[in-house]
Design an enzyme around this catalytic site. Structure first.
Site, PDB file in Angstrom:
ATOM      1  N   HIS A  85      -5.730   8.639 -33.742  1.00  0.00           N
ATOM      2  CA  HIS A  85      -4.884   7.582 -33.174  1.00  0.00           C
ATOM      3  C   HIS A  85      -4.936   6.339 -34.066  1.00  0.00           C
ATOM      4  CE1 HIS A  85      -8.219   5.229 -31.264  1.00  0.00           C
ATOM      5  NE2 HIS A  85      -8.755   6.407 -31.005  1.00  0.00           N
ATOM      6  N   ASP A  87      -4.020   3.219 -33.120  1.00  0.00           N
ATOM      7  CA  ASP A  87      -4.239   1.938 -32.427  1.00  0.00           C
ATOM      8  C   ASP A  87      -5.727   1.683 -32.206  1.00  0.00           C
ATOM      9  OD1 ASP A  87      -4.206   4.121 -30.531  1.00  0.00           O
ATOM     10  OD2 ASP A  87      -4.135   2.658 -28.905  1.00  0.00           O
ATOM     11  N   ASP A 115     -13.682   3.718 -34.431  1.00  0.00           N
ATOM     12  CA  ASP A 115     -12.734   4.320 -33.484  1.00  0.00           C
ATOM     13  C   ASP A 115     -11.305   3.895 -33.814  1.00  0.00           C
ATOM     14  OD1 ASP A 115     -11.543   5.448 -31.305  1.00  0.00           O
ATOM     15  OD2 ASP A 115     -12.473   4.166 -29.819  1.00  0.00           O
ATOM     16  N   GLU A 147      -3.322   5.374 -27.910  1.00  0.00           N
ATOM     17  CA  GLU A 147      -4.406   6.182 -27.331  1.00  0.00           C
ATOM     18  C   GLU A 147      -5.296   5.343 -26.431  1.00  0.00           C
ATOM     19  OE1 GLU A 147      -8.419   8.079 -26.996  1.00  0.00           O
ATOM     20  OE2 GLU A 147      -7.920   6.123 -27.832  1.00  0.00           O
ATOM     21  N   GLU A 148      -5.552   4.109 -26.877  1.00  0.00           N
ATOM     22  CA  GLU A 148      -6.514   3.255 -26.167  1.00  0.00           C
ATOM     23  C   GLU A 148      -5.992   2.759 -24.823  1.00  0.00           C
ATOM     24  OE1 GLU A 148      -9.478   3.056 -26.975  1.00  0.00           O
ATOM     25  OE2 GLU A 148      -9.697   3.296 -29.132  1.00  0.00           O
ATOM     26  N   GLU A 172     -12.416  11.371 -32.925  1.00  0.00           N
ATOM     27  CA  GLU A 172     -13.039  10.347 -32.075  1.00  0.00           C
ATOM     28  C   GLU A 172     -14.481  10.247 -32.550  1.00  0.00           C
ATOM     29  OE1 GLU A 172     -12.332   8.198 -29.488  1.00  0.00           O
ATOM     30  OE2 GLU A 172     -10.254   8.666 -29.903  1.00  0.00           O
ATOM     31  N   HIS A 358     -15.462  -0.074 -29.748  1.00  0.00           N
ATOM     32  CA  HIS A 358     -14.930  -1.089 -28.816  1.00  0.00           C
ATOM     33  C   HIS A 358     -15.793  -2.357 -28.787  1.00  0.00           C
ATOM     34  CE1 HIS A 358     -12.451   2.021 -26.273  1.00  0.00           C
ATOM     35  NE2 HIS A 358     -12.456   2.294 -27.557  1.00  0.00           N
TER      36      HIS A 358
HETATM   37 ZN   LIG Z   1     -10.602   6.466 -30.045  1.00  0.00          ZN
END
Ligand SMILES: [Zn+2]
Length: 385
Positions: A85, A87, A115, A147-148, A172, A358
């Site tokens: 992903h 984003d 991530d 995705e997030e 991931e 994150h």
């Molecule tokens: Zn991710």
């Protein structure tokens, strides 16, 4: 280009989910075209008016003549798809180096460094290190949006079905452990209604908060009941429930007329994602029939499926050998269910640790990043040559 250089370029794009991902997609498209891959973009405009794009880049569907082939056909079937992903989650403005990859102690720091831009950089480098002329089976790179914020891009692909895939490695941060199963993620908002009154005369009203408290107590009972349904590959080995937010009432001296709360549940594979909700509906029905003057609305907003790929699957076996790690399970949402919907045996796998994702200062260890390049290169040779 080295994998670190590619990662530095990817981290340089601000691709927070709230923004358009057009610029990072344009970069990825150019990189893929420079390898001789065929590319297709699947754009749409999101609810906030931002352009969001899924990109699918692939080798020839008919042997090693990929350079002369025209555009991709609909309904293509890829032997192996590497999925990442584009984003990221937002970052604190005080983290001034969020978009500048920085190195310290064998780690690379930056928003998305872990991530999941590390996996994307590794996939691009793996392809660069392969002799694509030798591929006999079609290989695809799938770069998704959003995705997030609920795996929205991958879900769009699963719905439109522009391709099928037999194997998919979904990038991931798993510290390079292959993850062959994941819990589902479901969410509902529950609004309990009462009747407002002056709190000096509570018998003239009916408290929505008190009723919500009864209902939440009953939901606690539901979470106990469903523990008999076990899947021992997970920790904890059952579907979990959580009431994460609650809000009700207007003033301390008013009998509250309304109370809302969220109910989240994470289902184990093999259990239907609406099973918890059906039990909760049954509880609500019993409470309203119990003459308690009870009413509530249930707004079920999200049903992300769980997934499970057989431990004996060729892809699980390959990644276990290549990483020298046994396969495991994840409790967070991924794009794997969408890839399974597209026909694939899917495994979640990538460099970096989800526990630092994150966060301000998220990072990927350089050694894992390089090892991922090598494992992905070998996966291409194993499945496509
Ligand atoms: Zn991710």
């Amino acid at each position: 280009m080295t994998v670190e250089q590619t990662l530095a370029e990817l981290v340089g794009f601000d691709s927070v989910s709230s923004r358009s991902n057009a610029s990072i997609i344009s970069y990825l498209r150019q990189r893929c075209e420079s390898f001789g891959l065929l590319v297709n973009e699947y754009p749409h405009v999101d609810v906030n008016g931002e352009t969001k794009i899924n990109l699918v880049a692939h080798t020839s569907l008919c042997g090693p003549t990929y350079k002369s082939e025209p555009q991709a056909e609909a309904g293509a079937a890829f032997e192996l798809a590497l999925v990442g992903h584009t984003d990221t989650v937002p970052f604190d403005p005080a983290w001034t180096d969020a978009l500048r990859l920085t190195e310290a102690d064998g780690k690379l720091f930056g928003r998305g460094a872990c991530d999941t831009k590390a996996f994307i950089a590794a996939a691009l480098t793996a392809i660069e290190n392969c002799d694509l002329e030798k591929l006999k089976q079609p290989l695809a790179l799938v770069f998704t949006c959003d995705e997030e914020i609920g795996c929205l891009g991958a879900k769009r692909l699963a719905e439109a079905e522009p391709f099928r895939a037999r194997h998919a490695i979904v990038g991931e941060p798993t510290s390079l452990q292959p993850m062959r199963a994941g819990k589902g993620y479901c969410l509902a908002e529950i609004t309990v209604h009462g009747r407002e009154a002056h709190s000096a005369y509570p018998h003239l009203g009916s408290s929505a908060i008190t009723r919500a408290a009864y209902l939440i107590g009953a939901i606690d009972g539901v979470s106990e009941r469903i523990r008999d349904d076990r899947h021992d590959a997970f920790d904890p080995p059952y579907t979990t429930l959580n009431v994460g937010l609650i809000n009700g009432g207007t003033a301390k001296n008013v009998v509250p007329g309304e109370c809302r709360f969220t109910l989240e549940w994470r289902t184990i594979p093999g259990q239907r994602s609406d099973q918890v909700l059906n039990i909760v509906r049954e509880v609500v029905r019993e409470m309203s029939e119990g003459g308690q003057d009870f009413s509530c609305d249930i707004d079920a907003g999200r049903f992300d499926e769980s997934f499970e790929t057989d431990a004996a699957s060729e892809l699980v076996q390959f990644l276990e050998r290549a990483s020298a790690k046994p396969s495991g399970t994840v409790a967070f949402g991924t794009e794997a269910p969408s890839m399974i919907a597209l026909g694939a045996e899917a495994v979640v796998f990538g460099p970096g640790d989800i526990r630092v994702a994150h966060r301000t200062g998220e990072f990927v260890p350089i050694a894992e990043l390089n090892e991922c390049v090598e494992i992905l290169r070998r996966s291409i040779e194993t499945f496509c040559m």
